[in-house]
Design an enzyme around this catalytic site. Structure first.
Site, PDB file in Angstrom:
ATOM      1  N   VAL A 401       9.305  -7.519  -3.729  1.00 40.83           N
ATOM      2  CA  VAL A 401       8.762  -8.860  -3.457  1.00 40.83           C
ATOM      3  C   VAL A 401       7.455  -8.694  -2.686  1.00 40.83           C
ATOM      4  CG1 VAL A 401      11.084  -9.878  -3.438  1.00 40.83           C
ATOM      5  CG2 VAL A 401      10.019  -9.227  -1.270  1.00 40.83           C
ATOM      6  N   GLU A 403       4.376  -8.294  -0.101  1.00 39.62           N
ATOM      7  CA  GLU A 403       4.271  -7.318   0.994  1.00 39.62           C
ATOM      8  C   GLU A 403       4.230  -8.045   2.343  1.00 39.62           C
ATOM      9  OE1 GLU A 403       4.705  -4.271   0.628  1.00 39.62           O
ATOM     10  OE2 GLU A 403       3.567  -3.089   2.061  1.00 39.62           O
ATOM     11  N   SER A 430       4.344  -0.678   0.119  1.00 38.56           N
ATOM     12  CA  SER A 430       3.269   0.322   0.205  1.00 38.56           C
ATOM     13  C   SER A 430       2.941   0.640   1.649  1.00 38.56           C
ATOM     14  CB  SER A 430       1.988  -0.199  -0.432  1.00 38.56           C
ATOM     15  OG  SER A 430       2.230  -0.747  -1.662  1.00 38.56           O
ATOM     16  N   HIS A 451       8.628   4.210  -3.954  1.00 39.69           N
ATOM     17  CA  HIS A 451       7.255   3.735  -4.082  1.00 39.69           C
ATOM     18  C   HIS A 451       6.658   4.107  -5.431  1.00 39.69           C
ATOM     19  CE1 HIS A 451       2.880   3.724  -2.456  1.00 39.69           C
ATOM     20  NE2 HIS A 451       3.217   2.538  -2.882  1.00 39.69           N
ATOM     21  N   GLU A 463       7.194   8.068  -5.145  1.00 40.84           N
ATOM     22  CA  GLU A 463       7.482   8.651  -3.828  1.00 40.84           C
ATOM     23  C   GLU A 463       8.845   8.115  -3.393  1.00 40.84           C
ATOM     24  OE1 GLU A 463       4.012   9.166  -0.718  1.00 40.84           O
ATOM     25  OE2 GLU A 463       3.646   7.356  -1.875  1.00 40.84           O
ATOM     26  N   ASN A 501      -0.826   7.444   0.134  1.00 43.43           N
ATOM     27  CA  ASN A 501      -1.823   6.560   0.740  1.00 43.43           C
ATOM     28  C   ASN A 501      -2.348   7.117   2.057  1.00 43.43           C
ATOM     29  OD1 ASN A 501      -1.999   4.704  -1.298  1.00 43.43           O
ATOM     30  ND2 ASN A 501      -0.395   3.382  -0.464  1.00 43.43           N
TER      31      ASN A 501
HETATM   32  N1  LIG Z   1       0.321  -4.007  -6.832  1.00 43.54           N
HETATM   33  C1  LIG Z   1       0.274  -2.724  -6.527  1.00 43.54           C
HETATM   34  O1  LIG Z   1      -0.668  -2.009  -6.897  1.00 43.54           O
HETATM   35  C2  LIG Z   1       1.392  -2.097  -5.751  1.00 43.54           C
HETATM   36  C3  LIG Z   1       1.579  -0.704  -5.802  1.00 43.54           C
HETATM   37  C4  LIG Z   1       2.649  -0.128  -5.131  1.00 43.54           C
HETATM   38  C5  LIG Z   1       3.505  -0.942  -4.395  1.00 43.54           C
HETATM   39  N2  LIG Z   1       3.291  -2.286  -4.332  1.00 43.54           N
HETATM   40  C6  LIG Z   1       4.241  -3.085  -3.546  1.00 43.54           C
HETATM   41  O2  LIG Z   1       5.131  -3.745  -4.432  1.00 43.54           O
HETATM   42  C7  LIG Z   1       5.543  -4.997  -3.891  1.00 43.54           C
HETATM   43  C8  LIG Z   1       5.256  -6.108  -4.880  1.00 43.54           C
HETATM   44  O3  LIG Z   1       3.873  -6.138  -5.153  1.00 43.54           O
HETATM   45  P1  LIG Z   1       3.260  -6.885  -6.409  1.00 43.54           P
HETATM   46  O4  LIG Z   1       1.861  -6.449  -6.506  1.00 43.54           O
HETATM   47  O5  LIG Z   1       4.160  -6.753  -7.561  1.00 43.54           O
HETATM   48  O6  LIG Z   1       3.289  -8.412  -5.888  1.00 43.54           O
HETATM   49  P2  LIG Z   1       3.307  -9.762  -6.728  1.00 43.54           P
HETATM   50  O7  LIG Z   1       2.773 -10.805  -5.813  1.00 43.54           O
HETATM   51  O8  LIG Z   1       2.700  -9.574  -8.054  1.00 43.54           O
HETATM   52  O9  LIG Z   1       4.847 -10.029  -6.965  1.00 43.54           O
HETATM   53  C9  LIG Z   1       5.757 -10.397  -5.983  1.00 43.54           C
HETATM   54  C10 LIG Z   1       6.850 -11.223  -6.622  1.00 43.54           C
HETATM   55  O10 LIG Z   1       7.910 -11.396  -5.704  1.00 43.54           O
HETATM   56  C11 LIG Z   1       8.438 -12.683  -5.873  1.00 43.54           C
HETATM   57  N3  LIG Z   1       9.223 -13.059  -4.704  1.00 43.54           N
HETATM   58  C12 LIG Z   1       8.792 -13.504  -3.504  1.00 43.54           C
HETATM   59  N4  LIG Z   1       9.860 -13.726  -2.696  1.00 43.54           N
HETATM   60  C13 LIG Z   1      10.951 -13.394  -3.396  1.00 43.54           C
HETATM   61  C14 LIG Z   1      12.333 -13.424  -3.105  1.00 43.54           C
HETATM   62  N5  LIG Z   1      12.788 -13.849  -1.936  1.00 43.54           N
HETATM   63  N6  LIG Z   1      13.194 -13.009  -4.049  1.00 43.54           N
HETATM   64  C15 LIG Z   1      12.740 -12.596  -5.260  1.00 43.54           C
HETATM   65  N7  LIG Z   1      11.440 -12.583  -5.573  1.00 43.54           N
HETATM   66  C16 LIG Z   1      10.560 -12.972  -4.664  1.00 43.54           C
HETATM   67  C17 LIG Z   1       7.230 -13.547  -6.136  1.00 43.54           C
HETATM   68  O11 LIG Z   1       7.593 -14.769  -6.773  1.00 43.54           O
HETATM   69  C18 LIG Z   1       6.406 -12.629  -7.035  1.00 43.54           C
HETATM   70  O12 LIG Z   1       6.735 -12.849  -8.389  1.00 43.54           O
HETATM   71  C19 LIG Z   1       4.813  -5.121  -2.570  1.00 43.54           C
HETATM   72  O13 LIG Z   1       5.651  -4.662  -1.549  1.00 43.54           O
HETATM   73  C20 LIG Z   1       3.615  -4.194  -2.741  1.00 43.54           C
HETATM   74  O14 LIG Z   1       3.127  -3.704  -1.516  1.00 43.54           O
HETATM   75  C21 LIG Z   1       2.278  -2.874  -5.002  1.00 43.54           C
END
Ligand SMILES: NC(=O)c1ccc[n+]([C@@H]2O[C@H](COP(=O)([O-])OP(=O)(O)OC[C@H]3O[C@@H](n4cnc5c(N)ncnc54)[C@H](O)[C@@H]3O)[C@@H](O)[C@H]2O)c1
Length: 719
Positions: A401, A403, A430, A451, A463, A501
């Site tokens: 979900v 960050e 992350s 990760h 990771e 990172n």
């Molecule tokens: N985007 C990247 O490049 C990347 C890379 C590695 C890790 N991450 C990590 O992955 C995670 C998600 O990032 P993202 O880019 O996919 O974000 P995103 O905003 O695209 O997606 C997040 C999703 O979570 C949902 N959400 C929010 N609260 C929720 C809940 N209580 N229950 C279920 N769903 C819920 C939202 O509706 C949304 O669809 C973060 O922790 C981010 O740091 C992201």
């Protein structure tokens, strides 16, 4: 029994047909170590001495045929220098030629993988029959060398120069039907009929129905090509392959040159040309690093395999959040066959996640990798949901979900109350500490980080982050799940930025310094791309997103203030404050336009230069070498610190994580291999010089200084 060794036995049947069987003792595979090659020489002598024989089958008693030479011996063998390498090759050529010259027909029964030296063994015999599930190929160029045991000579004479170039320069593993199509093998049969098919071929050869002598003549004489054909085949191939391999990988082009130079020669002279080129390539840094990469990959796979053995089954999983990452994780899991629940709080997010998965599966259907039925079946592995209904049956949960620590806390504690006591919870965070997220959980031992990198379906690394309270069982299950998803898991300990990172942001720190001192960011990109990175740092920041980068930078600065906290603004912050977030809103260090295929294409943008001016404090000019040092030293030093702080367990895992996670140039082998290649003492001297000007981000650790003094290296002399 004609011959009995540790890896090879030769026995003959009642019809005086001998079978030479590879079955290396105490190993699950066959490989051609120097000891096995020596045995092969002895076995061939025994065959030559038996005047009753009427034919030979070469076979394997294992699932594989022969996976190739023993790559663990390469560094040691190559370090002995050109003359020794040439001697080794000559010795093998002697043995292989002796098989080719035996006074009776010969056939190889290829039951499984026949790669590299294993494939070259099959080329020595008059005929080849292949099991329908087996694979064959010459992947040597991927290790920075070329087939040196006659492959560059025999294969073009068997399948034609064009086909041989494709196999050798591409290094592909080829299926049986493809091998049959180009004539690399004479027949393909079900695995259980291999032996009888091989014996049948020999019987026909002995009856004169198959002309085995003609086969030999063809393999040992010059290649039949007229001069125009020669030019067409070789020159066209060189242009194409050079474009594909790029300037850092010389082996594929060298292989084509060897085939070309040897084309007009008979066997002995053509083999001498091959041997000379092999020895030259074997001594290059590229070869050294690519062989090192292979060995590191083995270490990483072996470690993951050990965890996998202890893992409880992961049959049903769930991902929380159907965003960029959650959607990607669901697709990858479904695609590789682990059913997954995809939960979000928003209907439209779920729709978006499913749409993305459908698009990716659709592409596979377009490329004929999946049928529409298979696509439907795989897609049904993803069960979208807005509720926690079926979470009682879930073995492992990936939280993906937003960050935000509060949201993550709420979601993780909620789901912990719903799943089985044994279920494993993981977070794809992350930047948030795994120990911190574990604080609110009742069963922190069942929790760790998982990760992934974006885009999930393409990036090989996962990771797996072990928190202070994480149990071995949780790590094992998470590693096993990552492997089931076709990923390469590397286990690290918790710290700000984890491994990848934490190492990447000091590199961006180096970039910020360069820009502030007057370097042109587009020029920095060009230099680093020439150095071998898939994209330069400014471009990479645009892809990562300026908001993500600024946030992660803050976390890193808080975690390691002495070297990562900065006074004043960086170019990255200025971009962020001016809403130039990168590709996600079409402007960052570059501006983005859609190309013909609808993909973002970067163009130079004066507005970005105008903003960057705000942070430029000096007007220095930098050589390419300066730029590389200022970018690479902080990255390498942080990798050293991660190893010293026990964030990562070994140099092999650290280097592989950088190659798989952020595209560190593979032919340079990784950050620690890069320091070794420069020499630890030279690296320390370079870093010290830069630290005087730029501060602690460039300061070597005490331990690294000790290594420099004592002449120690990360990989040891011949690893
Ligand atoms: N985007 C990247 O490049 C990347 C890379 C590695 C890790 N991450 C990590 O992955 C995670 C998600 O990032 P993202 O880019 O996919 O974000 P995103 O905003 O695209 O997606 C997040 C999703 O979570 C949902 N959400 C929010 N609260 C929720 C809940 N209580 N229950 C279920 N769903 C819920 C939202 O509706 C949304 O669809 C973060 O922790 C981010 O740091 C992201």
């Amino acid at each position: 029994m004609i011959y009995q060794g540790n890896a090879i036995t030769v026995a003959s049947n009642g019809d005086n047909i001998a079978t030479l069987t590879f079955d290396l003792k105490d190993e699950s595979i066959n490989k051609l170590s120097s000891a096995v090659v020596k045995e092969l020489g002895e076995a061939v002598k025994a065959l030559q001495g038996d005047s009753d024989l009427k034919g030979l089958v070469i076979a394997s008693a294992k699932d594989v045929f022969i996976v190739g030479a023993d790559i663990t011996e390469f560094h040691g063998m190559f370090s002995k220098g050109e003359a020794q390498i040439a001697e080794m090759l000559e010795q093998v050529h002697g043995i292989f030629n002796a098989i080719e010259d035996l006074p009776f027909p010969t056939v190889t029964a290829i039951n499984g993988l026949a790669l590299g030296g294993g494939c070259e063994v099959t080329l020595t015999t008059d005929f080849r029959v292949m099991g329908d599930k087996a694979k064959i190929g010459l992947p040597e160029t991927k290790l920075g060398i070329l087939p040196g045991w006659g492959g560059c000579v025999r294969l073009p004479r068997i399948v034609g120069a064009d086909n041989a170039i494709e196999w050798i320069a591409g290094g592909s593993e080829n299926r049986a039907d493809a091998a049959l199509k180009i004539g690399a093998v004479d027949a393909v049969v079900p695995g259980d009929q291999l032996e009888s098919a091989a014996l049948d071929i020999l019987a026909r050869a002995n009856r004169g129905e198959l002309d085995y002598q003609a086969r030999r003549d063809e393999k040992t004489a010059p290649l039949k090509l007229n001069p125009i054909e020669q030019m067409m085949v070789f020159e066209t191939a060189k242009g194409y392959v050079a474009g594909k391999a790029g300037p850092h990988y010389p082996a594929p082009i060298e292989a084509i040159k060897v085939i070309q130079k040897g084309a007009g020669e008979e066997r002995g002279r053509a083999q001498a040309i091959e041997a000379k080129a092999f020895a030259k390539l074997a001594l290059t840094d590229v070869c050294y690093n690519l062989v090192g990469l292979f060995l590191n990959d083995q270490v990483v796979k072996k470690k993951a395999g050990q965890y996998e053995k202890q893992a409880q089954p992961v049959k049903q999983t769930a991902v929380l959040g159907a965003g960029i990452m959650g959607g990607g994780i669901a697709y990858q899991s479904a695609s590789k066959g682990t059913p997954i629940l995809m939960k979000d709080i928003k209907e439209d997010a779920i729709e978006l996640g499913l749409k993305e998965a459908r698009k990716l599966f659709g592409k596979q259907v377009e490329r004929s990798k999946l049928t529409t039925e298979q696509m439907a079946e795989k897609l049904s592995n993803i069960r979208p949901t807005l509720s926690y209904g079926d979470f009682g049956h879930v073995d492992l949960v990936v939280e993906a979900v937003v960050e935000n620590p509060k949201v993550k806390d709420a979601v993780l504690t909620e789901v912990e109350g719903l799943v089985d006591d044994k279920a494993i919870l993981t977070s794809n965070t992350s930047t948030i500490s795994i120990n911190r997220l574990a604080e609110n959980l009742k069963r922190p031992e069942n929790f760790c980080g998982m990760h992934f990198f974006n885009p999930v379906h393409r990036m090989p690394l996962v990771e797996v982050i072990r928190g202070e309270k994480t149990s071995d069982a949780a790590v094992a299950a998470t590693v096993a799940y990552a492997r089931a998803m076709g990923k390469t898991p590397i286990v690290v300990n918790d710290c700000p930025g984890f491994l990848v990172n934490r190492v990447l942001f000091p590199y961006f720190g180096g970039f910020s310094f360069l820009v502030e001192q007057g370097a042109d960011f587009q020029h920095v990109d060009k230099v680093m791309e020439k150095f071998g990175w898939p994209m330069g740092p400014a471009y990479l920041l645009d892809v990562v997103g300026m908001d993500t980068a600024v946030h992660a930078n803050e976390v890193m600065a808080e975690g390691f203030p002495e070297r990562m906290a900065r006074d004043g603004k960086t170019a990255i912050q200025v971009m962020y404050e001016n809403e130039r977030l990168g590709q996600k809103n079409d402007k960052g260090f570059y501006a983005y336009e859609e190309d013909k295929k609808g993909k973002p294409k970067k163009v130079s943008d004066d507005a970005a230069y105008a903003l960057v001016k705000q942070v430029v404090k000096e007007d220095k000019t930098f050589s390419d070498e300066d730029i590389i040092a200022r970018m690479m030293v902080p990255l390498c030093l942080e990798t050293v610190r991660c190893l010293e702080d026990d964030i990562v367990a070994s140099p092999a895992e650290a280097d592989m994580a950088l190659i798989y996670g952020i595209g560190f140039p593979p032919f340079r082998g990784g950050a620690l291999r890069y320091i070794d290649a420069m020499g630890v003492a030279a690296f320390v001297e370079l870093a010290d010089g830069l630290a005087e000007e730029l501060g602690p981000l460039y300061a070597p650790t005490d331990k690294l200084r000790e290594m420099a003094k004592s002449g120690d290296t990360f990989y040891g002399k011949s690893a």
